[in-house]
Motif scaffolding. Sequence first.
Motif, PDB file in Angstrom:
ATOM      1  N   MET A 101      44.208  22.141  25.989  1.00  0.00           N
ATOM      2  CA  MET A 101      43.263  22.616  27.005  1.00  0.00           C
ATOM      3  C   MET A 101      43.727  22.194  28.402  1.00  0.00           C
ATOM      4  SD  MET A 101      39.421  22.525  25.319  1.00  0.00           S
ATOM      5  CE  MET A 101      39.135  20.869  25.803  1.00  0.00           C
ATOM      6  N   GLU A 102      44.265  20.984  28.517  1.00  0.00           N
ATOM      7  CA  GLU A 102      44.789  20.534  29.802  1.00  0.00           C
ATOM      8  C   GLU A 102      45.944  21.425  30.251  1.00  0.00           C
ATOM      9  OE1 GLU A 102      45.744  16.350  29.619  1.00  0.00           O
ATOM     10  OE2 GLU A 102      43.734  15.855  28.898  1.00  0.00           O
ATOM     11  N   LEU A 103      46.787  21.816  29.287  1.00  0.00           N
ATOM     12  CA  LEU A 103      47.903  22.705  29.620  1.00  0.00           C
ATOM     13  C   LEU A 103      47.410  24.043  30.151  1.00  0.00           C
ATOM     14  CD1 LEU A 103      50.572  22.343  26.769  1.00  0.00           C
ATOM     15  CD2 LEU A 103      50.732  21.554  29.123  1.00  0.00           C
ATOM     16  N   GLU A 104      46.288  24.481  29.644  1.00  0.00           N
ATOM     17  CA  GLU A 104      45.717  25.755  30.070  1.00  0.00           C
ATOM     18  C   GLU A 104      45.427  25.742  31.568  1.00  0.00           C
ATOM     19  OE1 GLU A 104      44.667  29.570  29.454  1.00  0.00           O
ATOM     20  OE2 GLU A 104      45.003  28.323  27.690  1.00  0.00           O
ATOM     21  N   PHE A 105      44.951  24.611  32.061  1.00  0.00           N
ATOM     22  CA  PHE A 105      44.577  24.508  33.469  1.00  0.00           C
ATOM     23  C   PHE A 105      45.719  24.023  34.352  1.00  0.00           C
ATOM     24  CE2 PHE A 105      40.566  24.060  31.121  1.00  0.00           C
ATOM     25  CZ  PHE A 105      39.906  25.168  31.641  1.00  0.00           C
ATOM     26  N   ASP A 106      46.602  23.209  33.767  1.00  0.00           N
ATOM     27  CA  ASP A 106      47.699  22.638  34.556  1.00  0.00           C
ATOM     28  C   ASP A 106      48.936  22.535  33.659  1.00  0.00           C
ATOM     29  OD1 ASP A 106      49.142  21.392  36.563  1.00  0.00           O
ATOM     30  OD2 ASP A 106      48.319  19.396  36.122  1.00  0.00           O
ATOM     31  N   PHE A 107      49.714  23.620  33.639  1.00  0.00           N
ATOM     32  CA  PHE A 107      50.863  23.656  32.731  1.00  0.00           C
ATOM     33  C   PHE A 107      51.906  22.628  33.155  1.00  0.00           C
ATOM     34  CE2 PHE A 107      54.945  25.095  31.095  1.00  0.00           C
ATOM     35  CZ  PHE A 107      54.626  25.270  29.768  1.00  0.00           C
ATOM     36  N   ASP A 108      52.360  21.873  32.159  1.00  0.00           N
ATOM     37  CA  ASP A 108      53.397  20.861  32.348  1.00  0.00           C
ATOM     38  C   ASP A 108      54.406  21.051  31.222  1.00  0.00           C
ATOM     39  OD1 ASP A 108      54.965  18.559  32.259  1.00  0.00           O
ATOM     40  OD2 ASP A 108      53.301  17.188  32.662  1.00  0.00           O
ATOM     41  N   ALA A 109      55.631  21.444  31.579  1.00  0.00           N
ATOM     42  CA  ALA A 109      56.655  21.754  30.571  1.00  0.00           C
ATOM     43  C   ALA A 109      56.951  20.560  29.671  1.00  0.00           C
ATOM     44  CB  ALA A 109      57.936  22.241  31.243  1.00  0.00           C
ATOM     45  N   ASP A 110      56.987  19.361  30.248  1.00  0.00           N
ATOM     46  CA  ASP A 110      57.271  18.177  29.434  1.00  0.00           C
ATOM     47  C   ASP A 110      56.150  17.935  28.414  1.00  0.00           C
ATOM     48  OD1 ASP A 110      59.651  17.703  30.755  1.00  0.00           O
ATOM     49  OD2 ASP A 110      58.734  16.329  32.226  1.00  0.00           O
ATOM     50  N   LYS A 111      54.918  18.089  28.869  1.00  0.00           N
ATOM     51  CA  LYS A 111      53.761  17.910  27.978  1.00  0.00           C
ATOM     52  C   LYS A 111      53.768  18.992  26.888  1.00  0.00           C
ATOM     53  CE  LYS A 111      50.111  15.474  27.196  1.00  0.00           C
ATOM     54  NZ  LYS A 111      50.291  14.122  26.673  1.00  0.00           N
ATOM     55  N   PHE A 112      54.109  20.206  27.281  1.00  0.00           N
ATOM     56  CA  PHE A 112      54.220  21.319  26.338  1.00  0.00           C
ATOM     57  C   PHE A 112      55.209  20.974  25.215  1.00  0.00           C
ATOM     58  CE2 PHE A 112      56.743  25.068  25.130  1.00  0.00           C
ATOM     59  CZ  PHE A 112      55.771  25.839  24.521  1.00  0.00           C
ATOM     60  N   LYS A 171      52.021  31.123  22.579  1.00  0.00           N
ATOM     61  CA  LYS A 171      51.439  31.899  23.673  1.00  0.00           C
ATOM     62  C   LYS A 171      51.780  31.263  25.023  1.00  0.00           C
ATOM     63  CE  LYS A 171      47.661  33.681  20.881  1.00  0.00           C
ATOM     64  NZ  LYS A 171      46.246  33.540  20.547  1.00  0.00           N
ATOM     65  N   PHE A 172      51.738  29.935  25.068  1.00  0.00           N
ATOM     66  CA  PHE A 172      52.135  29.234  26.297  1.00  0.00           C
ATOM     67  C   PHE A 172      53.599  29.515  26.613  1.00  0.00           C
ATOM     68  CE2 PHE A 172      48.512  26.198  25.647  1.00  0.00           C
ATOM     69  CZ  PHE A 172      47.922  26.384  26.895  1.00  0.00           C
ATOM     70  N   ALA A 173      54.439  29.464  25.597  1.00  0.00           N
ATOM     71  CA  ALA A 173      55.867  29.693  25.784  1.00  0.00           C
ATOM     72  C   ALA A 173      56.135  31.105  26.298  1.00  0.00           C
ATOM     73  CB  ALA A 173      56.615  29.464  24.473  1.00  0.00           C
ATOM     74  N   ALA A 174      55.366  32.063  25.814  1.00  0.00           N
ATOM     75  CA  ALA A 174      55.540  33.458  26.231  1.00  0.00           C
ATOM     76  C   ALA A 174      55.143  33.652  27.704  1.00  0.00           C
ATOM     77  CB  ALA A 174      54.731  34.374  25.330  1.00  0.00           C
TER      78      ALA A 174
END
Length: 176
Positions: A101-112, A171-174
Amino acid sequence: MTYFELYNLPESFMLDEKALKNTYYKLSREYHPDFYANEPQEKQQEILQLSTQYTNAYRTLSNPDLRMQYILKEHGLLEEGKNEIPSDFLMEMMDINEELMELEFDFDADKFHEIGEKTSGVVAQLDNDVLPVLQRYPELHGVTKEEALQQIKTYYLKKKYLLRIQETLSKFAARS
């Protein structure tokens, strides 16, 4: 008649895939509807039903996830809305879901990538833990068939949950 009986195979999570495929090809040739085109309509319908049944059985048994789902359903262990995932696992997944959910609002590649690694590690551990049960089923030592099926059901439900997380990661990767 179960799909295993249809193919004259013992119920198993770890099938002899070559035997399954050989039997499927043999049955497909024997019961192909085109070979019965000059038969009465009744016979054609019977052959079409058999052909469909053999194909559906093959599709299910040749896919390890569908085979697992099929066996669990055959034993009445997968019921819509009545499948409980252990709470300790859900707590662990809650942390991952919060990170998603945090990635949804603030994408961070390392966290991903960290979440992807964590999820892959959990899947690998689940696979590793259940493999001995899958390999020995149904001839188990010290564990009843019912206990083994319950372990496999828990594995199946956890893996299905993790697959949803992995789909979200995809989906995030896309998007990125």
